[in-house]
Design a protein around this motif. Structure first.
Motif, mmCIF file in Angstrom:
data_model
loop_
_atom_site.group_PDB
_atom_site.id
_atom_site.type_symbol
_atom_site.label_atom_id
_atom_site.label_comp_id
_atom_site.label_asym_id
_atom_site.label_seq_id
_atom_site.Cartn_x
_atom_site.Cartn_y
_atom_site.Cartn_z
ATOM 1 N N VAL A 14 -58.253 28.752 -28.321
ATOM 2 C CA VAL A 14 -56.812 28.589 -28.107
ATOM 3 C C VAL A 14 -56.136 28.086 -29.374
ATOM 4 O O VAL A 14 -55.049 28.554 -29.743
ATOM 5 N N GLN A 15 -56.761 27.153 -30.059
ATOM 6 C CA GLN A 15 -56.200 26.575 -31.283
ATOM 7 C C GLN A 15 -55.909 27.659 -32.323
ATOM 8 O O GLN A 15 -54.896 27.613 -33.023
ATOM 9 N N TRP A 16 -56.794 28.621 -32.450
ATOM 10 C CA TRP A 16 -56.640 29.710 -33.426
ATOM 11 C C TRP A 16 -55.427 30.560 -33.081
ATOM 12 O O TRP A 16 -54.614 30.894 -33.946
ATOM 13 N N TYR A 17 -55.287 30.882 -31.809
ATOM 14 C CA TYR A 17 -54.141 31.700 -31.392
ATOM 15 C C TYR A 17 -52.833 30.917 -31.440
ATOM 16 O O TYR A 17 -51.753 31.511 -31.603
ATOM 17 N N GLN A 18 -52.930 29.594 -31.346
ATOM 18 C CA GLN A 18 -51.730 28.784 -31.519
ATOM 19 C C GLN A 18 -51.149 28.997 -32.908
ATOM 20 O O GLN A 18 -49.928 29.071 -33.084
ATOM 21 N N LYS A 19 -52.011 29.101 -33.904
ATOM 22 C CA LYS A 19 -51.530 29.317 -35.280
ATOM 23 C C LYS A 19 -50.850 30.678 -35.399
ATOM 24 O O LYS A 19 -49.814 30.811 -36.075
ATOM 25 N N LEU A 133 -51.405 41.218 -25.167
ATOM 26 C CA LEU A 133 -51.448 40.725 -23.787
ATOM 27 C C LEU A 133 -50.701 39.403 -23.632
ATOM 28 O O LEU A 133 -50.077 39.144 -22.598
ATOM 29 N N ILE A 134 -50.765 38.570 -24.671
ATOM 30 C CA ILE A 134 -50.077 37.277 -24.620
ATOM 31 C C ILE A 134 -48.591 37.432 -24.941
ATOM 32 O O ILE A 134 -47.779 36.593 -24.599
ATOM 33 N N ASP A 135 -48.255 38.539 -25.594
ATOM 34 C CA ASP A 135 -46.881 38.837 -25.999
ATOM 35 C C ASP A 135 -46.460 38.009 -27.204
ATOM 36 O O ASP A 135 -45.357 37.463 -27.271
ATOM 37 N N ILE A 136 -47.351 37.935 -28.201
ATOM 38 C CA ILE A 136 -47.002 37.367 -29.500
ATOM 39 C C ILE A 136 -47.244 38.445 -30.560
ATOM 40 O O ILE A 136 -48.159 39.262 -30.430
ATOM 41 N N TYR A 137 -46.430 38.456 -31.572
ATOM 42 C CA TYR A 137 -46.497 39.526 -32.573
ATOM 43 C C TYR A 137 -46.451 38.917 -33.973
ATOM 44 O O TYR A 137 -45.454 39.013 -34.684
ATOM 45 N N PRO A 138 -47.542 38.276 -34.370
ATOM 46 C CA PRO A 138 -47.571 37.596 -35.671
ATOM 47 C C PRO A 138 -47.653 38.582 -36.836
ATOM 48 O O PRO A 138 -48.126 39.712 -36.679
ATOM 49 N N LYS A 139 -47.188 38.118 -37.978
ATOM 50 C CA LYS A 139 -47.390 38.868 -39.217
ATOM 51 C C LYS A 139 -48.746 38.465 -39.764
ATOM 52 O O LYS A 139 -48.954 37.305 -40.129
ATOM 53 N N ILE A 196 -59.734 32.101 -26.072
ATOM 54 C CA ILE A 196 -58.433 32.531 -25.584
ATOM 55 C C ILE A 196 -58.560 33.253 -24.248
ATOM 56 O O ILE A 196 -57.614 33.273 -23.453
ATOM 57 N N LEU A 197 -59.718 33.816 -23.964
ATOM 58 C CA LEU A 197 -59.924 34.489 -22.680
ATOM 59 C C LEU A 197 -59.789 33.519 -21.515
ATOM 60 O O LEU A 197 -59.307 33.892 -20.445
ATOM 61 N N ASP A 198 -60.224 32.285 -21.714
ATOM 62 C CA ASP A 198 -60.111 31.289 -20.657
ATOM 63 C C ASP A 198 -58.639 31.066 -20.317
ATOM 64 O O ASP A 198 -58.247 31.051 -19.141
ATOM 65 N N GLY A 204 -52.557 33.741 -17.381
ATOM 66 C CA GLY A 204 -51.889 35.017 -17.394
ATOM 67 C C GLY A 204 -50.648 35.043 -18.264
ATOM 68 O O GLY A 204 -50.676 34.571 -19.405
ATOM 69 N N PRO A 205 -49.525 35.566 -17.751
ATOM 70 C CA PRO A 205 -48.307 35.689 -18.557
ATOM 71 C C PRO A 205 -47.743 34.355 -19.050
ATOM 72 O O PRO A 205 -46.933 34.344 -19.974
ATOM 73 N N GLU A 206 -48.177 33.253 -18.469
ATOM 74 C CA GLU A 206 -47.689 31.955 -18.917
ATOM 75 C C GLU A 206 -48.436 31.440 -20.150
ATOM 76 O O GLU A 206 -48.084 30.396 -20.692
ATOM 77 N N SER A 207 -49.447 32.183 -20.603
ATOM 78 C CA SER A 207 -50.227 31.761 -21.770
ATOM 79 C C SER A 207 -49.350 31.539 -23.000
ATOM 80 O O SER A 207 -49.572 30.610 -23.787
ATOM 81 N N ILE A 208 -48.340 32.363 -23.171
ATOM 82 C CA ILE A 208 -47.476 32.262 -24.337
ATOM 83 C C ILE A 208 -46.756 30.915 -24.356
ATOM 84 O O ILE A 208 -46.532 30.336 -25.436
ATOM 85 N N PHE A 209 -46.401 30.394 -23.203
ATOM 86 C CA PHE A 209 -45.691 29.113 -23.161
ATOM 87 C C PHE A 209 -46.627 27.958 -23.483
ATOM 88 O O PHE A 209 -46.196 26.922 -24.008
ATOM 89 N N TYR A 210 -47.919 28.130 -23.186
ATOM 90 C CA TYR A 210 -48.894 27.103 -23.537
ATOM 91 C C TYR A 210 -49.066 27.027 -25.045
ATOM 92 O O TYR A 210 -49.174 25.944 -25.617
ATOM 93 N N LEU A 211 -49.089 28.174 -25.701
ATOM 94 C CA LEU A 211 -49.266 28.199 -27.155
ATOM 95 C C LEU A 211 -48.053 27.627 -27.872
ATOM 96 O O LEU A 211 -48.186 27.063 -28.946
#
Length: 211
Positions: A14-19, A133-139, A196-198, A204-211
């Motif tokens: 999760v920490q990695w995807y937070q970045k 799936l998380i709906d983030i689009y990083p550069k 991040i699978l956990d 689900g769709p609320e994962s983006i708000f956690y990050l």
């Protein structure tokens, strides 16, 4: 513009995807040397028996006793021990009772059916799908040479290559794990910073708000 320097990861924590979610630009290192027991080729999930590490086996270069001297960009995936079937079965066993496993299963299963030659290509395909799936689009870009540490107190560039580490993580003031519902938390309590699978299967769709 803020930049995060990261290692490549296999269904990273999760920490990695937070970045990826919080930084303007992410650089993924591909000129570092392979090391065992890192997120480069392993992820950690929560199971009925506690935490379990799932490791992608890699091939050793010819005439080298270990893979440690190989650059990540050159590291090939091994077909040893039917690991794809083992990993998928472990995910099914661990998350079949989670709220969103069935919803996302068809997106995740192909990674355990299709063969990839190189670990870095496999990990990048995973990253793209997970971000979708998380709906983030990083550069995101990849390094063109090995980058020395570039952290300074007031820098807009931050090096997380050794901070986000499976065995010996370093302090990260920006990452404060917050509990969310997990399948086996009634047995083991909340387990922070898993794959991040956990988060995806549980939130689900609320994962983006956690990050």
């Amino acid at each position: 513009m803020t930049t995060a320097l990261l290692q490549t990861t296999y269904f990273g924590p999760v920490q990695w995807y937070q970045k990826l979610a919080r930084y303007d630009h992410c650089l993924i290192e591909q000129y570092d040397s392979y090391q065992k027991q890192t997120y480069r080729n392993r992820c950690v999930i929560a199971t009925a028996n506690g935490l379990q590490a799932l490791t992608v086996p890699v091939e050793h270069a010819n005439k080298q006793p270990t893979a440690n001297s190989q650059l990540i960009k050159d590291l090939r995936i091994s077909d040893h021990n039917q690991w794809r079937r083992v990993h998928w079965n472990a995910l099914q066993s661990a998350y079949s009772e989670s709220p969103f496993f069935e919803y996302y299963a068809d997106d995740i299963r192909p990674f355990f059916e299709q063969r990839y030659d190189y670990l870095i290509d496999f990990n990048e395909a995973i990253r793209q799908k997970m971000c979708e799936l998380i709906d983030i689009y990083p550069k995101v870009d990849y390094t063109t040479e090995y980058l020395p540490t570039f952290n300074t107190q007031h820098s807009t560039q931050h090096d997380f290559r050794e901070v986000i580490h499976a065995k010996h993580p370093l302090p990260d003031a920006d990452f404060q794990p917050r509990p969310y519902w997990q399948v086996f938390q009634h047995r083991y309590g909340f387990q922070s910073n898993l794959s991040i699978l956990d988060l995806l299967f549980c939130m689900g769709p609320e994962s983006i708000f956690y990050l």
